[in-house]
Design a protein around this motif. Structure first.
Motif, PDB file in Angstrom:
ATOM      1  N   SER A 116      29.860  96.037  56.533  1.00  0.00           N
ATOM      2  CA  SER A 116      28.798  95.809  55.558  1.00  0.00           C
ATOM      3  C   SER A 116      29.362  95.616  54.158  1.00  0.00           C
ATOM      4  CB  SER A 116      27.797  96.962  55.562  1.00  0.00           C
ATOM      5  OG  SER A 116      28.410  98.140  55.120  1.00  0.00           O
ATOM      6  N   ALA A 117      28.666  94.796  53.406  1.00  0.00           N
ATOM      7  CA  ALA A 117      29.036  94.545  52.012  1.00  0.00           C
ATOM      8  C   ALA A 117      28.077  95.258  51.066  1.00  0.00           C
ATOM      9  CB  ALA A 117      29.025  93.046  51.723  1.00  0.00           C
ATOM     10  N   VAL A 118      26.947  95.711  51.588  1.00  0.00           N
ATOM     11  CA  VAL A 118      25.960  96.424  50.786  1.00  0.00           C
ATOM     12  C   VAL A 118      25.495  97.669  51.537  1.00  0.00           C
ATOM     13  CG1 VAL A 118      25.139  94.419  49.490  1.00  0.00           C
ATOM     14  CG2 VAL A 118      24.092  94.973  51.660  1.00  0.00           C
ATOM     15  N   LYS A 119      25.105  98.672  50.775  1.00  0.00           N
ATOM     16  CA  LYS A 119      24.716  99.975  51.333  1.00  0.00           C
ATOM     17  C   LYS A 119      23.581  99.863  52.366  1.00  0.00           C
ATOM     18  CE  LYS A 119      23.479 104.608  49.843  1.00  0.00           C
ATOM     19  NZ  LYS A 119      23.169 105.462  48.698  1.00  0.00           N
ATOM     20  N   ALA A 120      22.662  98.970  52.156  1.00  0.00           N
ATOM     21  CA  ALA A 120      21.504  98.834  53.035  1.00  0.00           C
ATOM     22  C   ALA A 120      21.882  98.501  54.480  1.00  0.00           C
ATOM     23  CB  ALA A 120      20.560  97.767  52.496  1.00  0.00           C
ATOM     24  N   PHE A 121      23.106  98.020  54.702  1.00  0.00           N
ATOM     25  CA  PHE A 121      23.518  97.626  56.048  1.00  0.00           C
ATOM     26  C   PHE A 121      24.644  98.501  56.593  1.00  0.00           C
ATOM     27  CE2 PHE A 121      21.200  94.160  54.309  1.00  0.00           C
ATOM     28  CZ  PHE A 121      20.441  93.714  55.383  1.00  0.00           C
ATOM     29  N   LYS A 122      24.881  99.643  55.954  1.00  0.00           N
ATOM     30  CA  LYS A 122      25.930 100.564  56.406  1.00  0.00           C
ATOM     31  C   LYS A 122      25.676 101.056  57.834  1.00  0.00           C
ATOM     32  CE  LYS A 122      28.879 101.213  53.021  1.00  0.00           C
ATOM     33  NZ  LYS A 122      30.226 100.728  53.141  1.00  0.00           N
ATOM     34  N   ALA A 123      24.426 101.109  58.247  1.00  0.00           N
ATOM     35  CA  ALA A 123      24.104 101.564  59.600  1.00  0.00           C
ATOM     36  C   ALA A 123      24.740 100.674  60.666  1.00  0.00           C
ATOM     37  CB  ALA A 123      22.589 101.611  59.794  1.00  0.00           C
ATOM     38  N   LEU A 124      25.032  99.430  60.314  1.00  0.00           N
ATOM     39  CA  LEU A 124      25.636  98.502  61.275  1.00  0.00           C
ATOM     40  C   LEU A 124      27.165  98.463  61.168  1.00  0.00           C
ATOM     41  CD1 LEU A 124      23.153  95.495  60.979  1.00  0.00           C
ATOM     42  CD2 LEU A 124      23.307  97.171  62.819  1.00  0.00           C
ATOM     43  N   ASP A 125      27.711  99.144  60.179  1.00  0.00           N
ATOM     44  CA  ASP A 125      29.162  99.146  59.965  1.00  0.00           C
ATOM     45  C   ASP A 125      29.907  99.553  61.237  1.00  0.00           C
ATOM     46  OD1 ASP A 125      30.480  98.286  57.738  1.00  0.00           O
ATOM     47  OD2 ASP A 125      30.734 100.240  56.848  1.00  0.00           O
ATOM     48  N   GLY A 126      30.871  98.735  61.621  1.00  0.00           N
ATOM     49  CA  GLY A 126      31.685  99.042  62.793  1.00  0.00           C
ATOM     50  C   GLY A 126      31.100  98.613  64.118  1.00  0.00           C
ATOM     51  N   HIS A 127      29.845  98.192  64.119  1.00  0.00           N
ATOM     52  CA  HIS A 127      29.250  97.730  65.376  1.00  0.00           C
ATOM     53  C   HIS A 127      30.008  96.507  65.872  1.00  0.00           C
ATOM     54  CE1 HIS A 127      25.166  99.855  65.643  1.00  0.00           C
ATOM     55  NE2 HIS A 127      25.938 100.533  64.809  1.00  0.00           N
ATOM     56  N   ARG A 128      30.082  96.386  67.193  1.00  0.00           N
ATOM     57  CA  ARG A 128      30.813  95.282  67.795  1.00  0.00           C
ATOM     58  C   ARG A 128      29.844  94.309  68.461  1.00  0.00           C
ATOM     59  NH1 ARG A 128      35.278  98.395  71.154  1.00  0.00           N
ATOM     60  NH2 ARG A 128      33.386  99.115  72.134  1.00  0.00           N
ATOM     61  N   PHE A 129      30.163  93.031  68.321  1.00  0.00           N
ATOM     62  CA  PHE A 129      29.309  91.972  68.854  1.00  0.00           C
ATOM     63  C   PHE A 129      30.153  90.942  69.599  1.00  0.00           C
ATOM     64  CE2 PHE A 129      27.329  93.697  65.071  1.00  0.00           C
ATOM     65  CZ  PHE A 129      26.038  93.968  65.518  1.00  0.00           C
ATOM     66  N   ALA A 130      29.614  90.440  70.705  1.00  0.00           N
ATOM     67  CA  ALA A 130      30.335  89.450  71.509  1.00  0.00           C
ATOM     68  C   ALA A 130      30.430  88.107  70.794  1.00  0.00           C
ATOM     69  CB  ALA A 130      29.659  89.274  72.863  1.00  0.00           C
ATOM     70  N   LYS A 131      29.389  87.766  70.038  1.00  0.00           N
ATOM     71  CA  LYS A 131      29.346  86.464  69.365  1.00  0.00           C
ATOM     72  C   LYS A 131      28.818  86.635  67.944  1.00  0.00           C
ATOM     73  CE  LYS A 131      28.447  83.816  73.521  1.00  0.00           C
ATOM     74  NZ  LYS A 131      27.583  82.826  74.160  1.00  0.00           N
ATOM     75  N   PRO A 132      29.201  85.734  67.044  1.00  0.00           N
ATOM     76  CA  PRO A 132      28.670  85.795  65.678  1.00  0.00           C
ATOM     77  C   PRO A 132      27.145  85.746  65.623  1.00  0.00           C
ATOM     78  CG  PRO A 132      30.541  84.319  65.758  1.00  0.00           C
ATOM     79  CD  PRO A 132      30.222  84.688  67.180  1.00  0.00           C
ATOM     80  N   GLU A 133      26.548  84.987  66.517  1.00  0.00           N
ATOM     81  CA  GLU A 133      25.090  84.869  66.535  1.00  0.00           C
ATOM     82  C   GLU A 133      24.421  86.206  66.819  1.00  0.00           C
ATOM     83  OE1 GLU A 133      27.182  82.978  68.369  1.00  0.00           O
ATOM     84  OE2 GLU A 133      26.986  81.013  67.422  1.00  0.00           O
ATOM     85  N   ALA A 134      25.032  87.015  67.668  1.00  0.00           N
ATOM     86  CA  ALA A 134      24.477  88.330  67.988  1.00  0.00           C
ATOM     87  C   ALA A 134      24.529  89.248  66.765  1.00  0.00           C
ATOM     88  CB  ALA A 134      25.240  88.955  69.155  1.00  0.00           C
ATOM     89  N   ALA A 135      25.590  89.164  65.997  1.00  0.00           N
ATOM     90  CA  ALA A 135      25.695  89.964  64.779  1.00  0.00           C
ATOM     91  C   ALA A 135      24.653  89.528  63.761  1.00  0.00           C
ATOM     92  CB  ALA A 135      27.099  89.838  64.190  1.00  0.00           C
ATOM     93  N   GLU A 136      24.493  88.232  63.610  1.00  0.00           N
ATOM     94  CA  GLU A 136      23.506  87.727  62.654  1.00  0.00           C
ATOM     95  C   GLU A 136      22.097  88.166  63.053  1.00  0.00           C
ATOM     96  OE1 GLU A 136      22.098  83.597  60.495  1.00  0.00           O
ATOM     97  OE2 GLU A 136      23.563  83.501  62.097  1.00  0.00           O
TER      98      GLU A 136
END
Length: 81
Positions: free
Chosen positions: A46-66
């Motif tokens: 995450s680049a901003v505090k509001a998305f810290k909950a997703l920090d470190g999560h792993r995704f198979a594809k960029p689309e899944a992360a988005e």
């Protein structure tokens, strides 16, 4: 052309680079995903505090992360209302 051992070592390091993408919402950078040379998944940073909950999560594809980032943003908007 002869390549020295030192040059060959440097070239090998260049080939082992990671792959990464930025994720933005409404023109604001909220994080990046990166896949290292020896990994099969992308990790969210995450680049901003509001998305810290997703920090470190792993995704198979960029689309899944988005998609996860957009769903997280929508959930935050609903809770703020």
């Amino acid at each position: 052309m002869t390549i020295s051992t030192e040059d060959a070592s440097h070239l090998a390091r260049i080939e082992r680079m990671s792959e990464g993408y930025s994720i933005e919402i409404a023109d604001e950078l909220v994080g990046i995903i990166v896949r290292g040379d020896d990994e099969r998944v992308f990790r969210f940073h995450s680049a901003v505090k509001a998305f810290k909950a997703l920090d470190g999560h792993r995704f198979a594809k960029p689309e899944a992360a988005e998609r996860a980032v957009r769903e997280h943003a929508a959930l935050r908007r609903r809770h703020a209302s």
